[in-house]
Design a protein around this motif. Structure first.
Motif, PDB file in Angstrom:
ATOM      1  N   ALA A 115       8.610 -10.680  11.904  1.00 53.88           N
ATOM      2  CA  ALA A 115       9.625 -10.544  12.953  1.00 53.88           C
ATOM      3  C   ALA A 115      10.392  -9.239  12.849  1.00 53.88           C
ATOM      4  O   ALA A 115      10.972  -8.785  13.844  1.00 53.88           O
ATOM      5  N   LEU A 116      10.405  -8.609  11.674  1.00 55.41           N
ATOM      6  CA  LEU A 116      11.147  -7.365  11.475  1.00 55.41           C
ATOM      7  C   LEU A 116      10.230  -6.157  11.308  1.00 55.41           C
ATOM      8  O   LEU A 116      10.712  -5.069  10.998  1.00 55.41           O
ATOM      9  N   ASP A 117       8.947  -6.337  11.506  1.00 58.78           N
ATOM     10  CA  ASP A 117       7.982  -5.250  11.304  1.00 58.78           C
ATOM     11  C   ASP A 117       8.040  -4.278  12.476  1.00 58.78           C
ATOM     12  O   ASP A 117       7.603  -4.587  13.580  1.00 58.78           O
ATOM     13  N   PHE A 118       8.564  -3.095  12.241  1.00 60.50           N
ATOM     14  CA  PHE A 118       8.696  -2.086  13.285  1.00 60.50           C
ATOM     15  C   PHE A 118       7.621  -1.006  13.212  1.00 60.50           C
ATOM     16  O   PHE A 118       7.586  -0.103  14.040  1.00 60.50           O
ATOM     17  N   MET A 119       6.734  -1.109  12.212  1.00 68.45           N
ATOM     18  CA  MET A 119       5.751  -0.045  12.011  1.00 68.45           C
ATOM     19  C   MET A 119       4.309  -0.519  12.062  1.00 68.45           C
ATOM     20  O   MET A 119       3.390   0.294  11.934  1.00 68.45           O
TER      21      MET A 119
ATOM     22  N   HIS B 134      -4.760  -7.122  13.421  1.00 68.15           N
ATOM     23  CA  HIS B 134      -3.889  -6.571  14.455  1.00 68.15           C
ATOM     24  C   HIS B 134      -2.432  -6.735  14.032  1.00 68.15           C
ATOM     25  O   HIS B 134      -2.081  -7.679  13.309  1.00 68.15           O
ATOM     26  N   PRO B 135      -1.540  -5.811  14.455  1.00 69.53           N
ATOM     27  CA  PRO B 135      -0.119  -5.930  14.101  1.00 69.53           C
ATOM     28  C   PRO B 135       0.452  -7.261  14.564  1.00 69.53           C
ATOM     29  O   PRO B 135       0.222  -7.697  15.691  1.00 69.53           O
ATOM     30  N   ALA B 136       1.204  -7.918  13.667  1.00 71.35           N
ATOM     31  CA  ALA B 136       1.756  -9.243  13.960  1.00 71.35           C
ATOM     32  C   ALA B 136       3.234  -9.196  14.309  1.00 71.35           C
ATOM     33  O   ALA B 136       3.827 -10.236  14.597  1.00 71.35           O
ATOM     34  N   GLY B 137       3.834  -8.008  14.282  1.00 70.52           N
ATOM     35  CA  GLY B 137       5.262  -7.894  14.534  1.00 70.52           C
ATOM     36  C   GLY B 137       5.587  -7.784  16.003  1.00 70.52           C
ATOM     37  O   GLY B 137       4.734  -8.026  16.879  1.00 70.52           O
ATOM     38  N   PRO B 138       6.822  -7.419  16.332  1.00 73.22           N
ATOM     39  CA  PRO B 138       7.211  -7.235  17.728  1.00 73.22           C
ATOM     40  C   PRO B 138       6.328  -6.195  18.411  1.00 73.22           C
ATOM     41  O   PRO B 138       5.821  -5.263  17.772  1.00 73.22           O
ATOM     42  N   GLY B 139       6.148  -6.342  19.719  1.00 76.37           N
ATOM     43  CA  GLY B 139       5.315  -5.415  20.460  1.00 76.37           C
ATOM     44  C   GLY B 139       5.854  -3.994  20.426  1.00 76.37           C
ATOM     45  O   GLY B 139       7.070  -3.788  20.315  1.00 76.37           O
ATOM     46  N   PRO B 140       4.986  -2.998  20.516  1.00 74.76           N
ATOM     47  CA  PRO B 140       5.442  -1.597  20.496  1.00 74.76           C
ATOM     48  C   PRO B 140       6.451  -1.275  21.588  1.00 74.76           C
ATOM     49  O   PRO B 140       7.373  -0.486  21.365  1.00 74.76           O
ATOM     50  N   LEU B 141       6.291  -1.866  22.768  1.00 79.31           N
ATOM     51  CA  LEU B 141       7.250  -1.608  23.848  1.00 79.31           C
ATOM     52  C   LEU B 141       8.634  -2.124  23.482  1.00 79.31           C
ATOM     53  O   LEU B 141       9.647  -1.478  23.789  1.00 79.31           O
ATOM     54  N   LEU B 142       8.691  -3.280  22.813  1.00 81.25           N
ATOM     55  CA  LEU B 142       9.982  -3.821  22.395  1.00 81.25           C
ATOM     56  C   LEU B 142      10.630  -2.931  21.336  1.00 81.25           C
ATOM     57  O   LEU B 142      11.839  -2.652  21.388  1.00 81.25           O
TER      58      LEU B 142
ATOM     59  N   TYR C 211      18.433   0.103   5.838  1.00 76.30           N
ATOM     60  CA  TYR C 211      17.022   0.445   5.994  1.00 76.30           C
ATOM     61  C   TYR C 211      16.176   0.004   4.806  1.00 76.30           C
ATOM     62  O   TYR C 211      15.045  -0.475   4.978  1.00 76.30           O
ATOM     63  N   LEU C 212      16.707   0.140   3.597  1.00 69.55           N
ATOM     64  CA  LEU C 212      15.924  -0.251   2.423  1.00 69.55           C
ATOM     65  C   LEU C 212      15.621  -1.754   2.408  1.00 69.55           C
ATOM     66  O   LEU C 212      14.465  -2.143   2.190  1.00 69.55           O
ATOM     67  N   PRO C 213      16.606  -2.638   2.656  1.00 66.22           N
ATOM     68  CA  PRO C 213      16.244  -4.065   2.753  1.00 66.22           C
ATOM     69  C   PRO C 213      15.299  -4.362   3.904  1.00 66.22           C
ATOM     70  O   PRO C 213      14.443  -5.248   3.786  1.00 66.22           O
ATOM     71  N   LEU C 214      15.441  -3.643   5.006  1.00 69.92           N
ATOM     72  CA  LEU C 214      14.544  -3.855   6.140  1.00 69.92           C
ATOM     73  C   LEU C 214      13.103  -3.557   5.738  1.00 69.92           C
ATOM     74  O   LEU C 214      12.186  -4.340   6.032  1.00 69.92           O
ATOM     75  N   CYS C 215      12.890  -2.444   5.062  1.00 74.63           N
ATOM     76  CA  CYS C 215      11.531  -2.111   4.605  1.00 74.63           C
ATOM     77  C   CYS C 215      11.036  -3.102   3.558  1.00 74.63           C
ATOM     78  O   CYS C 215       9.843  -3.433   3.521  1.00 74.63           O
ATOM     79  N   TYR C 216      11.942  -3.580   2.716  1.00 72.07           N
ATOM     80  CA  TYR C 216      11.551  -4.575   1.708  1.00 72.07           C
ATOM     81  C   TYR C 216      11.034  -5.836   2.389  1.00 72.07           C
ATOM     82  O   TYR C 216      10.029  -6.424   1.966  1.00 72.07           O
TER      83      TYR C 216
END
Length: 529
Positions: A485-489, A497-505, A472-477
């Motif tokens: 591509a790894l932005d879950f928040m 606008h959020p550029a990461g994966p869609g909220p549904l995904l 989790y720590l490297p993921l947040c880093y």
């Protein structure tokens, strides 16, 4: 006579290290790490037309021969295993305390320095086995990519032995050192190591890094020489780390870096220093004697006297089961799980949470999503890591097996993690709602579901809190460093606008992780029957 005693001691150390190694490789966390090593090896050697690279020299890369594939995977392994391998090998001393093996060893003639050296060797064996799996993956990837299918074992293995292995020795020694320091034994040490390792991996890429650093300077110089590029900028700029490129890199022929005597001496000195650091705690290590500094954190004192010994327990214990009572019980169960999850949290933790929350209510909205929200959702990492692993680590599995609605209890445990995520992220949620940022609010909601799902799944599968902390720590880093591509928040933004994966995904991934946790828990119950 002295030589015979030394031989006995060496044999005892070898047996102790080998036995500890065999015990560790049987644990689920080890298998998870091996799978991650295989994935890293695949990532280090991307397809020729790929847009993600680990190693590059400007817009060029080496042809996929044994020398270049070995270098790329070894450097990637040095980066990843230095950070993540620590979490796999630490707690070797703590496990001896919990299983009472330490007290048995303390009654033998084995010295503290010998015991610590055995733990260091065991740690190095575990990390070295992961490096070996990575090397085998490198061979497979060279054959799969097919640019040069002539495997040269020496050229491929040299970067692993000279570049990566000494760094793993330093990681193995750090794991021993951290376990003997009271302030670093627990979860705080895991967080401290992440930032220490991050500083080492960044600083270790500089040309003047101590002991040759990560080996980047030597590799970069050899690659530039083969490419015919001089200087540190332009087409000769060396890049190590997961990077996206707009166009596929251009391959060039590289036959490998020659073995420099000065560099080899530096790596040898690093291994010797790591060995000394591992043995250094012998000056204060208490050998599991409470009178000499007390046992490791979280361990119970050893009962003394025949009267204190517990009565023999039958091999099979039939626990009474109560009929499940249906009704409004889930709320009380959830409240209990929240209290368990937050047990032992200090006032300082709440003060820091309050300060971050106040910042989330006052700073500009762009800073709220890009800085404050990641900080708020990193701060409780030690609490989230309890999900799914706390019962196993405290030997409560048998007791909880008597609970009549185990799936409901697991769901309540997950829900307590959702509550923690929502509470710590409340300020950014309020700001997004007030600003009418629907996409950002949807990304926040998906993230609030994803974090506890990831923690619960990893905790149930690995039965340890360290795997979640290590991932989790490297993921947040990476999220903070704008890897969309790894932005879950919803922290990485483009045009507001959020550029990461869609909220549904992200929500679907959270549900899949939750389902995996339930399936793993059910499978483990069936095995026990």
């Amino acid at each position: 006579m002295a030589a015979g005693g030394a031989a006995v001691t060496a044999g005892a150390l070898a047996r102790l290290a080998a036995g500890d190694f065999r015990d560790r490789v049987r644990r689920p966390a080890y298998a998870v790490t091996l799978l991650a090593a295989v994935g890293l090896g695949c990532l280090a050697v991307p397809p020729a037309d790929g847009h993600w690279v680990i190693l590059a020299v400007g817009r060029y890369r080496g042809e996929y021969n044994s020398a270049y594939v070995g270098l790329a995977t070894a450097l990637a392994g040095a980066l990843w295993l230095t950070v993540g391998g620590f979490y796999v090998v630490r707690k070797g001393i703590g496990r001896d305390e919990e299983t009472r093996v330490g007290q048995v060893l303390a009654a033998t003639p084995l010295r503290s320095s010998g015991y610590l050296l055995a733990k260091f060797l065991s740690n190095l064996l575990v990390l070295g086995s992961m490096l070996g799996v990575l090397a085998l993956t490198a061979v497979a990837m060279q054959l799969v990519r097919g640019e040069d299918r002539a495997v040269d074992p020496v050229a491929l293995s040299t970067p692993f032995l000279v570049t990566a292995l000494p760094l793993l020795a330093a990681t193995a020694a750090a794991a021993v050192l951290f376990e003997t320091l009271p302030l670093l034994r627990g979860g705080a040490g895991n967080v401290v190591w992440f930032f220490v390792a991050l500083a080492v991996t960044i600083g270790g890429q500089s040309p003047g890094a101590a002991f040759g650093g990560l080996g980047v300077a030597q590799a970069a110089g050899s690659l530039r020489a083969a490419l015919g590029v001089t200087g540190d900028v332009g087409d000769g700029e060396f890049s190590l780390g997961l990077t996206r490129v707009d166009t596929p890199l251009v391959p060039f022929r590289w036959a490998g870096a020659g073995l420099d005597g000065g560099f080899l001496l530096q790596r040898l000195l690093l291994v010797l220093l790591a060995t000394a650091v591992a043995v250094l705690p012998a000056f204060w290590f208490g050998r599991f004697d409470p009178a000499r500094g007390g046992p490791p954190a979280g361990a119970n004192a050893e009962p003394s006297g025949a009267a204190a010994l517990p009565a023999p327990v039958p091999a099979t214990v039939a626990l009474p089961r109560t009929a499940p009572a249906f009704g409004a019980t889930f709320g009380r169960l959830l409240a209990g799980e929240v209290r368990i999850l937050l047990g032992g949290v200090s006032r300082w933790w709440w003060l820091v949470t309050g300060g971050l929350t106040l910042a989330g209510l006052t700073v500009p909205l762009d800073d709220v999503t890009g800085v404050v929200l990641p900080a708020l959702w990193v701060w409780p990492v030690l609490l989230w890591s309890r999900l799914g692993s706390q019962a196993a680590e405290h030997d409560l599995d048998v007791l909880l097996a008597a609970y009549p609605a185990r799936r409901r209890r697991l769901l309540a445990e997950w829900a307590s993690g959702v509550v923690l995520t929502a509470v710590t992220g409340a300020a950014p949620c309020i700001r997004l709602a007030v600003a009418g940022d629907g996409p950002g609010l949807a990304a926040w909601t998906a993230g609030a579901l994803f974090v506890p799902s990831l923690a619960l799944a990893l905790g149930v599968l690995s039965r340890t809190h360290r795997v979640f902390q290590a991932l989790y720590l490297p993921l947040c880093y990476l999220v903070v460093n704008q890897v969309a591509a790894l932005d879950f928040m919803g922290a990485v933004r483009t045009a507001g606008h959020p550029a990461g994966p869609g909220p549904l995904l992200v929500a679907a991934a959270a549900l899949a992780l939750l389902a995996a946790a339930f399936l793993a828990a059910a499978a483990r119950r069936e095995v026990r029957r």
